[in-house]
Design a protein around this motif. Sequence first.
Motif, PDB file in Angstrom:
ATOM      1  N   VAL A  13      -7.357-107.577 -50.048  1.00  0.00           N
ATOM      2  CA  VAL A  13      -7.988-108.297 -48.944  1.00  0.00           C
ATOM      3  C   VAL A  13      -6.891-108.699 -47.968  1.00  0.00           C
ATOM      4  CG1 VAL A  13      -9.158-110.434 -48.264  1.00  0.00           C
ATOM      5  CG2 VAL A  13      -9.960-109.150 -50.260  1.00  0.00           C
ATOM      6  N   VAL A  14      -7.040-108.309 -46.713  1.00  0.00           N
ATOM      7  CA  VAL A  14      -6.142-108.754 -45.654  1.00  0.00           C
ATOM      8  C   VAL A  14      -6.893-109.836 -44.898  1.00  0.00           C
ATOM      9  CG1 VAL A  14      -4.893-108.117 -43.564  1.00  0.00           C
ATOM     10  CG2 VAL A  14      -5.000-106.512 -45.492  1.00  0.00           C
ATOM     11  N   GLY A  15      -6.315-111.027 -44.880  1.00  0.00           N
ATOM     12  CA  GLY A  15      -6.979-112.125 -44.195  1.00  0.00           C
ATOM     13  C   GLY A  15      -6.488-113.463 -44.685  1.00  0.00           C
ATOM     14  N   SER A  16      -7.204-114.494 -44.270  1.00  0.00           N
ATOM     15  CA  SER A  16      -6.823-115.869 -44.618  1.00  0.00           C
ATOM     16  C   SER A  16      -7.830-116.500 -45.575  1.00  0.00           C
ATOM     17  CB  SER A  16      -6.726-116.710 -43.342  1.00  0.00           C
ATOM     18  OG  SER A  16      -7.983-116.693 -42.670  1.00  0.00           O
ATOM     19  N   ASP A  20      -9.746-118.095 -48.636  1.00  0.00           N
ATOM     20  CA  ASP A  20      -9.319-119.033 -49.666  1.00  0.00           C
ATOM     21  C   ASP A  20      -9.140-118.283 -50.993  1.00  0.00           C
ATOM     22  OD1 ASP A  20      -9.315-120.929 -51.775  1.00  0.00           O
ATOM     23  OD2 ASP A  20     -10.496-122.347 -50.600  1.00  0.00           O
ATOM     24  N   PRO A  21      -7.956-118.366 -51.604  1.00  0.00           N
ATOM     25  CA  PRO A  21      -7.726-117.670 -52.877  1.00  0.00           C
ATOM     26  C   PRO A  21      -8.708-118.090 -53.981  1.00  0.00           C
ATOM     27  CG  PRO A  21      -5.651-118.419 -51.958  1.00  0.00           C
ATOM     28  CD  PRO A  21      -6.740-119.015 -51.109  1.00  0.00           C
ATOM     29  N   ASP A  22      -9.124-119.348 -53.981  1.00  0.00           N
ATOM     30  CA  ASP A  22     -10.092-119.789 -54.990  1.00  0.00           C
ATOM     31  C   ASP A  22     -11.439-119.095 -54.799  1.00  0.00           C
ATOM     32  OD1 ASP A  22      -8.251-121.472 -56.207  1.00  0.00           O
ATOM     33  OD2 ASP A  22      -8.841-123.213 -54.988  1.00  0.00           O
ATOM     34  N   VAL A  23     -11.848-118.907 -53.554  1.00  0.00           N
ATOM     35  CA  VAL A  23     -13.100-118.210 -53.270  1.00  0.00           C
ATOM     36  C   VAL A  23     -12.969-116.740 -53.695  1.00  0.00           C
ATOM     37  CG1 VAL A  23     -14.668-117.440 -51.433  1.00  0.00           C
ATOM     38  CG2 VAL A  23     -13.770-119.774 -51.422  1.00  0.00           C
ATOM     39  N   LEU A  24     -11.821-116.137 -53.423  1.00  0.00           N
ATOM     40  CA  LEU A  24     -11.608-114.747 -53.835  1.00  0.00           C
ATOM     41  C   LEU A  24     -11.609-114.622 -55.361  1.00  0.00           C
ATOM     42  CD1 LEU A  24      -8.943-113.563 -51.243  1.00  0.00           C
ATOM     43  CD2 LEU A  24     -11.410-113.112 -51.242  1.00  0.00           C
ATOM     44  N   ASP A  25     -11.079-115.625 -56.056  1.00  0.00           N
ATOM     45  CA  ASP A  25     -11.140-115.614 -57.521  1.00  0.00           C
ATOM     46  C   ASP A  25     -12.591-115.671 -58.003  1.00  0.00           C
ATOM     47  OD1 ASP A  25      -8.389-115.478 -57.784  1.00  0.00           O
ATOM     48  OD2 ASP A  25      -8.131-117.622 -58.177  1.00  0.00           O
ATOM     49  N   VAL A  33     -11.919-112.924 -44.200  1.00  0.00           N
ATOM     50  CA  VAL A  33     -11.624-111.560 -44.649  1.00  0.00           C
ATOM     51  C   VAL A  33     -11.641-110.655 -43.417  1.00  0.00           C
ATOM     52  CG1 VAL A  33     -12.370-109.583 -46.031  1.00  0.00           C
ATOM     53  CG2 VAL A  33     -12.614-111.910 -46.940  1.00  0.00           C
ATOM     54  N   ARG A  34     -10.470-110.165 -43.041  1.00  0.00           N
ATOM     55  CA  ARG A  34     -10.374-109.258 -41.901  1.00  0.00           C
ATOM     56  C   ARG A  34     -10.622-107.809 -42.333  1.00  0.00           C
ATOM     57  NH1 ARG A  34      -4.740-108.257 -38.822  1.00  0.00           N
ATOM     58  NH2 ARG A  34      -4.606-106.522 -40.274  1.00  0.00           N
ATOM     59  N   GLU A  35     -10.028-107.436 -43.459  1.00  0.00           N
ATOM     60  CA  GLU A  35     -10.170-106.095 -44.001  1.00  0.00           C
ATOM     61  C   GLU A  35     -10.152-106.195 -45.524  1.00  0.00           C
ATOM     62  OE1 GLU A  35      -7.448-103.164 -41.766  1.00  0.00           O
ATOM     63  OE2 GLU A  35      -6.697-105.160 -41.241  1.00  0.00           O
ATOM     64  N   ALA A  36     -10.822-105.250 -46.171  1.00  0.00           N
ATOM     65  CA  ALA A  36     -10.785-105.198 -47.635  1.00  0.00           C
ATOM     66  C   ALA A  36     -10.949-103.760 -48.086  1.00  0.00           C
ATOM     67  CB  ALA A  36     -11.877-106.076 -48.233  1.00  0.00           C
ATOM     68  N   TRP A  37     -10.194-103.397 -49.117  1.00  0.00           N
ATOM     69  CA  TRP A  37     -10.248-102.050 -49.683  1.00  0.00           C
ATOM     70  C   TRP A  37     -10.194-102.124 -51.202  1.00  0.00           C
ATOM     71  CZ3 TRP A  37      -6.617-103.123 -45.817  1.00  0.00           C
ATOM     72  CH2 TRP A  37      -6.773-102.434 -44.600  1.00  0.00           C
ATOM     73  N   ILE A  38     -10.747-101.109 -51.833  1.00  0.00           N
ATOM     74  CA  ILE A  38     -10.472-100.857 -53.243  1.00  0.00           C
ATOM     75  C   ILE A  38      -9.335 -99.845 -53.253  1.00  0.00           C
ATOM     76  CG2 ILE A  38     -11.329 -99.936 -55.428  1.00  0.00           C
ATOM     77  CD1 ILE A  38     -14.162-100.707 -54.509  1.00  0.00           C
ATOM     78  N   GLU A  88     -21.086-106.571 -50.773  1.00  0.00           N
ATOM     79  CA  GLU A  88     -22.055-107.671 -50.740  1.00  0.00           C
ATOM     80  C   GLU A  88     -21.365-109.016 -50.986  1.00  0.00           C
ATOM     81  OE1 GLU A  88     -25.614-109.156 -53.660  1.00  0.00           O
ATOM     82  OE2 GLU A  88     -25.377-107.003 -53.372  1.00  0.00           O
ATOM     83  N   LEU A  89     -20.510-109.087 -52.000  1.00  0.00           N
ATOM     84  CA  LEU A  89     -19.875-110.357 -52.351  1.00  0.00           C
ATOM     85  C   LEU A  89     -18.829-110.799 -51.323  1.00  0.00           C
ATOM     86  CD1 LEU A  89     -19.441-109.867 -56.208  1.00  0.00           C
ATOM     87  CD2 LEU A  89     -21.048-111.412 -55.041  1.00  0.00           C
ATOM     88  N   LEU A  90     -18.149-109.860 -50.686  1.00  0.00           N
ATOM     89  CA  LEU A  90     -17.117-110.210 -49.708  1.00  0.00           C
ATOM     90  C   LEU A  90     -17.664-110.427 -48.296  1.00  0.00           C
ATOM     91  CD1 LEU A  90     -14.260-107.784 -50.811  1.00  0.00           C
ATOM     92  CD2 LEU A  90     -14.201-110.286 -50.921  1.00  0.00           C
ATOM     93  N   ALA A  91     -18.880-109.966 -48.039  1.00  0.00           N
ATOM     94  CA  ALA A  91     -19.435-110.001 -46.688  1.00  0.00           C
ATOM     95  C   ALA A  91     -19.465-111.397 -46.084  1.00  0.00           C
ATOM     96  CB  ALA A  91     -20.841-109.400 -46.677  1.00  0.00           C
ATOM     97  N   ASP A  92     -19.742-112.405 -46.870  1.00  0.00           N
ATOM     98  CA  ASP A  92     -19.880-113.763 -46.340  1.00  0.00           C
ATOM     99  C   ASP A  92     -18.662-114.645 -46.584  1.00  0.00           C
ATOM    100  OD1 ASP A  92     -22.438-113.197 -45.382  1.00  0.00           O
ATOM    101  OD2 ASP A  92     -23.345-113.675 -47.321  1.00  0.00           O
ATOM    102  N   VAL A  93     -17.572-114.054 -47.064  1.00  0.00           N
ATOM    103  CA  VAL A  93     -16.365-114.839 -47.320  1.00  0.00           C
ATOM    104  C   VAL A  93     -15.605-115.011 -46.009  1.00  0.00           C
ATOM    105  CG1 VAL A  93     -14.161-114.930 -48.538  1.00  0.00           C
ATOM    106  CG2 VAL A  93     -16.197-114.054 -49.711  1.00  0.00           C
ATOM    107  N   PRO A  94     -15.447-116.257 -45.555  1.00  0.00           N
ATOM    108  CA  PRO A  94     -14.696-116.480 -44.314  1.00  0.00           C
ATOM    109  C   PRO A  94     -13.241-116.045 -44.462  1.00  0.00           C
ATOM    110  CG  PRO A  94     -15.812-118.493 -45.056  1.00  0.00           C
ATOM    111  CD  PRO A  94     -15.952-117.491 -46.142  1.00  0.00           C
TER     112      PRO A  94
END
Length: 190
Positions: free
Chosen positions: A130-133, A135-140, A102-107, A94-100
């Motif tokens: 997270v594989v993608g471009s 923003d690190p601040d958004v991922l934080d 993000v190509r792939e993400a895994w736990i 849910e939280l990663l779905a709208d993050v520009p």
Amino acid sequence: MLLPLLRSRTQGDIIAWILLHPEEKFSLTEIGRAVGASGPTVMREVDRLAEAGLVREVRRGNQRLVSADTANPVFGPLAALMAVTFGPVPVLRELLADVPGVREAWIYGSWAARYAQQAGPVPGDIDVLVVGSADPDVLDEVAQAAGQRLGREVSIRRVRPSVWDAADTDPFKATVTSRPMVTLIGGERR
């Protein structure tokens, strides 16, 4: 292994999906799609939850919609337990779905190993790749929000696609991909 009180990982996924989205109503098909379970399995588990008074049901035509019964006295404690055990997948998706970006993400790491039913202690944190471009601040911010909802630290490591795709001999990639990984976005389900 995440919560050995449950019969199966699928049961945990279904309960967590419903309880961690208490304000929403889901059709059985939507639940099945969200957790990767068959229709008969979802129906059987939802029937059990309804019999126990843990979900409310509404019929719209031939569609059966269910939501968490937040008035049930066990809702709060059970939702908290599901958040720290099976919650990482629905919360992080849910939280990663709208993050520009993000190509792939895994736990990965110990939580993914317990999810894959490998024995071991309860994980203290959640490791996310997270594989993608993005923003690190958004991922934080995502990691902090997820940590608050899940009751444990969430660490997100970002790798650029060009590095990930070319990293066939990279020790980090070799280690991560040789162990259980739980798909959040894109990629293969493991």
